[in-house]
Enzyme design. Structure first.
Site, PDB file in Angstrom:
ATOM      1  N   ARG A  67       0.827  -1.215   0.000  1.00  0.00           N
ATOM      2  CA  ARG A  67       0.000   0.000   0.000  1.00  0.00           C
ATOM      3  C   ARG A  67       0.858   1.259   0.000  1.00  0.00           C
ATOM      4  NH1 ARG A  67      -5.337  -1.087   0.668  1.00  0.00           N
ATOM      5  NH2 ARG A  67      -5.808  -3.086   1.620  1.00  0.00           N
ATOM      6  N   MET A  92     -12.190   2.745  -4.027  1.00  0.00           N
ATOM      7  CA  MET A  92     -12.401   1.604  -3.147  1.00  0.00           C
ATOM      8  C   MET A  92     -11.091   0.996  -2.617  1.00  0.00           C
ATOM      9  SD  MET A  92     -15.507   2.033  -3.079  1.00  0.00           S
ATOM     10  CE  MET A  92     -16.679   0.836  -2.493  1.00  0.00           C
ATOM     11  N   ARG A  93     -10.059   1.803  -2.466  1.00  0.00           N
ATOM     12  CA  ARG A  93      -8.807   1.327  -1.861  1.00  0.00           C
ATOM     13  C   ARG A  93      -8.600   2.037  -0.537  1.00  0.00           C
ATOM     14  NH1 ARG A  93      -6.681  -3.112  -3.149  1.00  0.00           N
ATOM     15  NH2 ARG A  93      -4.625  -2.449  -2.443  1.00  0.00           N
ATOM     16  N   LEU A  95      -6.340   3.852   2.055  1.00  0.00           N
ATOM     17  CA  LEU A  95      -5.101   4.639   1.962  1.00  0.00           C
ATOM     18  C   LEU A  95      -4.306   4.468   3.256  1.00  0.00           C
ATOM     19  CD1 LEU A  95      -6.839   7.774   0.445  1.00  0.00           C
ATOM     20  CD2 LEU A  95      -5.145   6.348  -0.745  1.00  0.00           C
ATOM     21  N   ASN A 109     -14.160  12.586   1.385  1.00  0.00           N
ATOM     22  CA  ASN A 109     -14.742  11.363   0.841  1.00  0.00           C
ATOM     23  C   ASN A 109     -16.263  11.477   0.898  1.00  0.00           C
ATOM     24  OD1 ASN A 109     -14.853   8.548   0.036  1.00  0.00           O
ATOM     25  ND2 ASN A 109     -15.377   8.051   2.162  1.00  0.00           N
ATOM     26  N   HIS A 111     -19.613   8.996   1.398  1.00  0.00           N
ATOM     27  CA  HIS A 111     -19.979   7.648   1.833  1.00  0.00           C
ATOM     28  C   HIS A 111     -21.506   7.519   1.821  1.00  0.00           C
ATOM     29  CE1 HIS A 111     -19.452   3.787   3.745  1.00  0.00           C
ATOM     30  NE2 HIS A 111     -20.438   4.121   4.568  1.00  0.00           N
ATOM     31  N   SER A 138     -22.989  10.994   3.452  1.00  0.00           N
ATOM     32  CA  SER A 138     -22.156  11.910   4.232  1.00  0.00           C
ATOM     33  C   SER A 138     -20.928  12.282   3.415  1.00  0.00           C
ATOM     34  CB  SER A 138     -21.655  11.239   5.515  1.00  0.00           C
ATOM     35  OG  SER A 138     -22.709  10.629   6.225  1.00  0.00           O
ATOM     36  N   GLU A 145      -8.857   6.132  10.250  1.00  0.00           N
ATOM     37  CA  GLU A 145      -9.881   5.108  10.502  1.00  0.00           C
ATOM     38  C   GLU A 145     -10.844   5.106   9.303  1.00  0.00           C
ATOM     39  OE1 GLU A 145     -13.152   4.303  13.982  1.00  0.00           O
ATOM     40  OE2 GLU A 145     -11.712   5.931  14.251  1.00  0.00           O
ATOM     41  N   VAL A 146     -11.274   3.921   8.859  1.00  0.00           N
ATOM     42  CA  VAL A 146     -12.091   3.823   7.634  1.00  0.00           C
ATOM     43  C   VAL A 146     -13.466   4.497   7.804  1.00  0.00           C
ATOM     44  CG1 VAL A 146     -13.203   2.226   6.028  1.00  0.00           C
ATOM     45  CG2 VAL A 146     -10.966   1.678   6.973  1.00  0.00           C
ATOM     46  N   ASP A 147     -13.832   5.293   6.808  1.00  0.00           N
ATOM     47  CA  ASP A 147     -15.130   5.976   6.778  1.00  0.00           C
ATOM     48  C   ASP A 147     -15.390   6.771   8.061  1.00  0.00           C
ATOM     49  OD1 ASP A 147     -15.717   5.057   4.197  1.00  0.00           O
ATOM     50  OD2 ASP A 147     -16.494   3.170   4.978  1.00  0.00           O
ATOM     51  N   ALA A 175     -28.995  12.030  -3.763  1.00  0.00           N
ATOM     52  CA  ALA A 175     -28.592  12.951  -2.695  1.00  0.00           C
ATOM     53  C   ALA A 175     -27.081  13.174  -2.708  1.00  0.00           C
ATOM     54  CB  ALA A 175     -29.047  12.405  -1.344  1.00  0.00           C
ATOM     55  N   GLU A 176     -26.320  12.122  -3.020  1.00  0.00           N
ATOM     56  CA  GLU A 176     -24.859  12.258  -3.078  1.00  0.00           C
ATOM     57  C   GLU A 176     -24.456  13.313  -4.104  1.00  0.00           C
ATOM     58  OE1 GLU A 176     -22.450   8.647  -3.224  1.00  0.00           O
ATOM     59  OE2 GLU A 176     -24.176   7.471  -2.629  1.00  0.00           O
TER      60      GLU A 176
HETATM   61  C1  GAR Z   1     -21.090   5.948  -4.234  1.00  0.00           C
HETATM   62  O1  GAR Z   1     -22.337   5.540  -3.747  1.00  0.00           O
HETATM   63  C2  GAR Z   1     -20.166   6.297  -3.076  1.00  0.00           C
HETATM   64  O2  GAR Z   1     -20.819   6.923  -2.006  1.00  0.00           O
HETATM   65  C3  GAR Z   1     -19.645   4.940  -2.688  1.00  0.00           C
HETATM   66  O3  GAR Z   1     -19.430   4.264  -3.900  1.00  0.00           O
HETATM   67  C4  GAR Z   1     -20.342   4.775  -4.875  1.00  0.00           C
HETATM   68  C5  GAR Z   1     -19.547   5.216  -6.081  1.00  0.00           C
HETATM   69  O4  GAR Z   1     -20.403   5.579  -7.130  1.00  0.00           O
HETATM   70  N1  GAR Z   1     -18.439   5.037  -1.907  1.00  0.00           N
HETATM   71  C6  GAR Z   1     -18.138   4.221  -0.910  1.00  0.00           C
HETATM   72  O5  GAR Z   1     -18.827   3.276  -0.593  1.00  0.00           O
HETATM   73  C7  GAR Z   1     -16.842   4.539  -0.213  1.00  0.00           C
HETATM   74  N2  GAR Z   1     -16.800   3.926   1.097  1.00  0.00           N
HETATM   75  P1  GAR Z   1     -19.874   6.469  -8.316  1.00  0.00           P
HETATM   76  O6  GAR Z   1     -18.608   5.790  -8.844  1.00  0.00           O
HETATM   77  O7  GAR Z   1     -20.984   6.436  -9.318  1.00  0.00           O
HETATM   78  O8  GAR Z   1     -19.602   7.843  -7.782  1.00  0.00           O
END
Ligand code: GAR
Length: 217
Positions: A67, A92-93, A95, A109, A111, A138, A145-147, A175-176
């Site tokens: 890593r 999805m890695r 760090l 980030n 989530h 969020s 620490e993760v997330d 919403a994201e």
């Molecule tokens: C999104 O829902 C994001 O919140 C999640 O992956 C998806 C990516 O979608 N991220 C995580 O779960 C990180 N812990 P996208 O590639 O279409 O943006």
């Protein structure tokens, strides 16, 4: 004011990247994406970046011994493009803490849950199994620490009785796409300060209404 120079790190579809690309294209948006980095070569997000004329770079994690070496390659690319801020958008890695610490308060980030609930993977299936009435997303500063890390903005969406992980994911994703550009704008405008675990957003409004689910008849 100079625009924030953002590196966006992705692993897949890139719909949040697209939301950031669209926001950066708006006149007066205080940030620009200088490079999109993916750890997988067939991430759909790479095409989105190319379509928008943004430089892309694939750094495949399998090609590195560990890593730390992978993160060092990330760091070199980020420096090459002179980025001063990082957005993880479906990256999805994990760090290393060395990398995360060196980008303290300059690394965010998104989530797909109302943190600190449902950190990690399979958030929507776990939210449904837990029977929560609301889920959401969020945007937060990244800590080792993760997330975890100070939360900048959250959106709550109601869980429907007939939801599947996919239908809930789709509602949260909408919403994201609203929240991520908002958070980036506030940071780039200098409105965000971090006090311990708590983020203050200068001039932020609190919504007037409380949500109740199931609604009253
Ligand atoms: C999104 O829902 C994001 O919140 C999640 O992956 C998806 C990516 O979608 N991220 C995580 O779960 C990180 N812990 P996208 O590639 O279409 O943006």
């Amino acid at each position: 004011m100079e625009k924030l120079r953002v590196a966006v790190l992705i692993s897949g579809r890139g719909s949040n990247l697209q939301a950031l690309i669209d926001a950066c294209a708006e006149e007066g948006f205080p940030a620009r994406i200088v490079v999109v980095i993916s750890n997988t070569e067939n991430a759909m997000g790479l095409e989105r970046a190319e379509r928008a004329g943004i430089p892309t770079k694939v750094i495949q994690h399998q090609e590195f011994a560990d890593r730390a070496e992978f993160d060092a390659a990330l760091e070199r690319t980020i420096q090459n493009y002179d980025a001063n801020f990082i957005c993880l958008a479906g990256f999805m890695r994990l760090l290393t803490s060395g990398f995360v610490d060196s980008w303290h308060d300059r690394l965010i980030n998104i989530h797909p849950s109302l943190l600190p609930s449902f950190r990690g993977l399979d958030t929507h299936a776990r939210a449904l199994a837990a029977g929560v009435r609301f889920s959401g997303c969020s945007v937060h500063f990244v800590r080792s620490e993760v997330d975890a890390g100070p939360i900048i903005v959250q959106a709550a969406v109601p869980v429907h009785p007939d939801d599947t992980p996919d239908t809930l994911a789709a509602r949260v994703l909408t919403a994201e796409h609203r929240c991520y550009p908002l958070a980036l704008r506030w940071i780039a405008d200098g409105r965000v300060t971090v006090e311990g675990d708590v983020v203050r957003v200068a001039g932020a409004r609190v919504p007037k209404k409380n949500l109740v689910n199931p609604g009253e008849h």
